[in-house]
Design a protein around this motif. Structure first.
Motif, mmCIF file in Angstrom:
data_model
loop_
_atom_site.group_PDB
_atom_site.id
_atom_site.type_symbol
_atom_site.label_atom_id
_atom_site.label_comp_id
_atom_site.label_asym_id
_atom_site.label_seq_id
_atom_site.Cartn_x
_atom_site.Cartn_y
_atom_site.Cartn_z
ATOM 1 N N LEU A 59 0.799 -1.228 0.000
ATOM 2 C CA LEU A 59 0.000 0.000 0.000
ATOM 3 C C LEU A 59 0.834 1.282 0.000
ATOM 4 O O LEU A 59 0.317 2.358 -0.307
ATOM 5 C CB LEU A 59 -0.971 0.000 1.187
ATOM 6 N N THR A 60 2.116 1.182 0.361
ATOM 7 C CA THR A 60 2.951 2.387 0.422
ATOM 8 C C THR A 60 4.144 2.350 -0.532
ATOM 9 O O THR A 60 4.838 3.359 -0.688
ATOM 10 C CB THR A 60 3.507 2.612 1.844
ATOM 11 N N CYS A 61 4.405 1.192 -1.118
ATOM 12 C CA CYS A 61 5.587 0.992 -1.985
ATOM 13 C C CYS A 61 6.895 1.203 -1.229
ATOM 14 O O CYS A 61 7.914 1.584 -1.814
ATOM 15 C CB CYS A 61 5.523 1.899 -3.222
ATOM 16 N N LYS A 62 6.873 0.973 0.068
ATOM 17 C CA LYS A 62 8.074 1.057 0.911
ATOM 18 C C LYS A 62 8.158 -0.200 1.769
ATOM 19 O O LYS A 62 7.156 -0.655 2.309
ATOM 20 C CB LYS A 62 8.027 2.273 1.849
ATOM 21 N N VAL A 63 9.360 -0.738 1.911
ATOM 22 C CA VAL A 63 9.538 -1.903 2.768
ATOM 23 C C VAL A 63 9.390 -1.491 4.229
ATOM 24 O O VAL A 63 9.596 -0.323 4.581
ATOM 25 C CB VAL A 63 10.926 -2.558 2.542
ATOM 26 N N PRO A 64 9.004 -2.436 5.095
ATOM 27 C CA PRO A 64 8.954 -2.113 6.524
ATOM 28 C C PRO A 64 10.321 -1.628 7.019
ATOM 29 O O PRO A 64 11.351 -2.133 6.588
ATOM 30 C CB PRO A 64 8.575 -3.453 7.167
ATOM 31 N N TYR A 65 10.308 -0.663 7.878
ATOM 32 C CA TYR A 65 11.526 -0.034 8.396
ATOM 33 C C TYR A 65 12.332 0.564 7.232
ATOM 34 O O TYR A 65 13.555 0.499 7.224
ATOM 35 C CB TYR A 65 12.380 -1.023 9.203
ATOM 36 N N TYR A 66 11.638 1.142 6.281
ATOM 37 C CA TYR A 66 12.273 1.730 5.091
ATOM 38 C C TYR A 66 13.338 2.758 5.454
ATOM 39 O O TYR A 66 14.283 2.961 4.698
ATOM 40 C CB TYR A 66 11.215 2.391 4.191
ATOM 41 N N ASN A 67 13.167 3.377 6.587
ATOM 42 C CA ASN A 67 14.071 4.442 7.026
ATOM 43 C C ASN A 67 15.295 3.923 7.785
ATOM 44 O O ASN A 67 16.132 4.701 8.216
ATOM 45 C CB ASN A 67 13.309 5.447 7.893
ATOM 46 N N VAL A 68 15.415 2.601 7.919
ATOM 47 C CA VAL A 68 16.542 1.992 8.626
ATOM 48 C C VAL A 68 17.321 1.150 7.622
ATOM 49 O O VAL A 68 16.771 0.237 7.009
ATOM 50 C CB VAL A 68 16.057 1.102 9.799
ATOM 51 N N LYS A 69 18.597 1.448 7.456
ATOM 52 C CA LYS A 69 19.406 0.775 6.437
ATOM 53 C C LYS A 69 20.016 -0.543 6.903
ATOM 54 O O LYS A 69 20.139 -1.470 6.130
ATOM 55 C CB LYS A 69 20.534 1.700 5.948
ATOM 56 N N LYS A 70 20.400 -0.651 8.163
ATOM 57 C CA LYS A 70 21.128 -1.832 8.640
ATOM 58 C C LYS A 70 20.184 -2.806 9.341
ATOM 59 O O LYS A 70 19.428 -2.435 10.228
ATOM 60 C CB LYS A 70 22.249 -1.422 9.583
ATOM 61 N N ASP A 71 20.290 -4.075 8.938
ATOM 62 C CA ASP A 71 19.426 -5.103 9.512
ATOM 63 C C ASP A 71 19.627 -5.275 11.006
ATOM 64 O O ASP A 71 18.683 -5.592 11.720
ATOM 65 C CB ASP A 71 19.649 -6.434 8.813
ATOM 66 N N ILE A 72 20.828 -5.090 11.502
ATOM 67 C CA ILE A 72 21.061 -5.248 12.934
ATOM 68 C C ILE A 72 20.278 -4.195 13.721
ATOM 69 O O ILE A 72 19.771 -4.465 14.805
ATOM 70 C CB ILE A 72 22.584 -5.233 13.285
ATOM 71 N N VAL A 73 20.129 -3.019 13.143
ATOM 72 C CA VAL A 73 19.327 -1.964 13.781
ATOM 73 C C VAL A 73 17.847 -2.327 13.704
ATOM 74 O O VAL A 73 17.100 -2.132 14.670
ATOM 75 C CB VAL A 73 19.614 -0.590 13.138
ATOM 76 N N VAL A 74 17.421 -2.879 12.562
ATOM 77 C CA VAL A 74 16.030 -3.327 12.427
ATOM 78 C C VAL A 74 15.749 -4.403 13.475
ATOM 79 O O VAL A 74 14.737 -4.348 14.172
ATOM 80 C CB VAL A 74 15.740 -3.854 11.002
ATOM 81 N N LEU A 75 16.646 -5.374 13.608
ATOM 82 C CA LEU A 75 16.457 -6.437 14.595
ATOM 83 C C LEU A 75 16.340 -5.860 16.004
ATOM 84 O O LEU A 75 15.472 -6.266 16.776
ATOM 85 C CB LEU A 75 17.604 -7.446 14.527
#
Length: 129
Positions: A59-75
């Motif tokens: 619905l937004t054409c953006k991945v979840p946590y689009y504003n976070v580049k590093k997976d470790i930060v997402v985790l």
């Protein structure tokens, strides 16, 4: 959008799934785990959590946590309970955003499969109208 999906964070890894779409409970290690092998409990509720993340992306054409580049930060954010943000400037309806957020609630409070089916049917009907 394809360019956003290039890189190791968008493919299955040793973490058993993708951090941006997977439910928090899949990354938690039980405290009573004697042999240090966490039993990952896959469930319909985990799928419903992931559905919310997919719906956000569609619905937004953006991945979840689009504003976070590093997976470790997402985790880290996932484990601390921080949910994905609604992308700035997105035109998602408040009802849709509320439904997506319900998908990310604790397991017992997530929508039922029937509600997911009704949500998809509503979106499909809006496309043909």
């Amino acid at each position: 959008m394809v360019l956003e999906c290039i890189g190791p964070s968008y493919f299955t890894s040793t973490i058993r799934g993708n951090i941006r779409w997977a439910a928090k409970e899949l990354f938690e290690v039980p405290e009573d785990d004697d042999d240090n092998q966490a039993a990952i409990s896959l469930s319909i509720e985990c799928d419903i959590y992931s559905f919310g993340s997919i719906a956000l992306q569609v619905l937004t054409c953006k991945v979840p946590y689009y504003n976070v580049k590093k997976d470790i930060v997402v985790l880290s954010q996932v484990l601390s309970g921080k949910k994905p943000e609604l992308p700035k400037g997105s035109k998602i309806a408040p009802w849709d955003w509320g439904f997506i957020q319900r998908c990310w609630l604790p397991r017992a409070d997530r929508p039922l499969v029937g509600e997911i089916v009704a949500f998809i049917a509503c979106k499909q009907q809006a496309l043909v109208s």
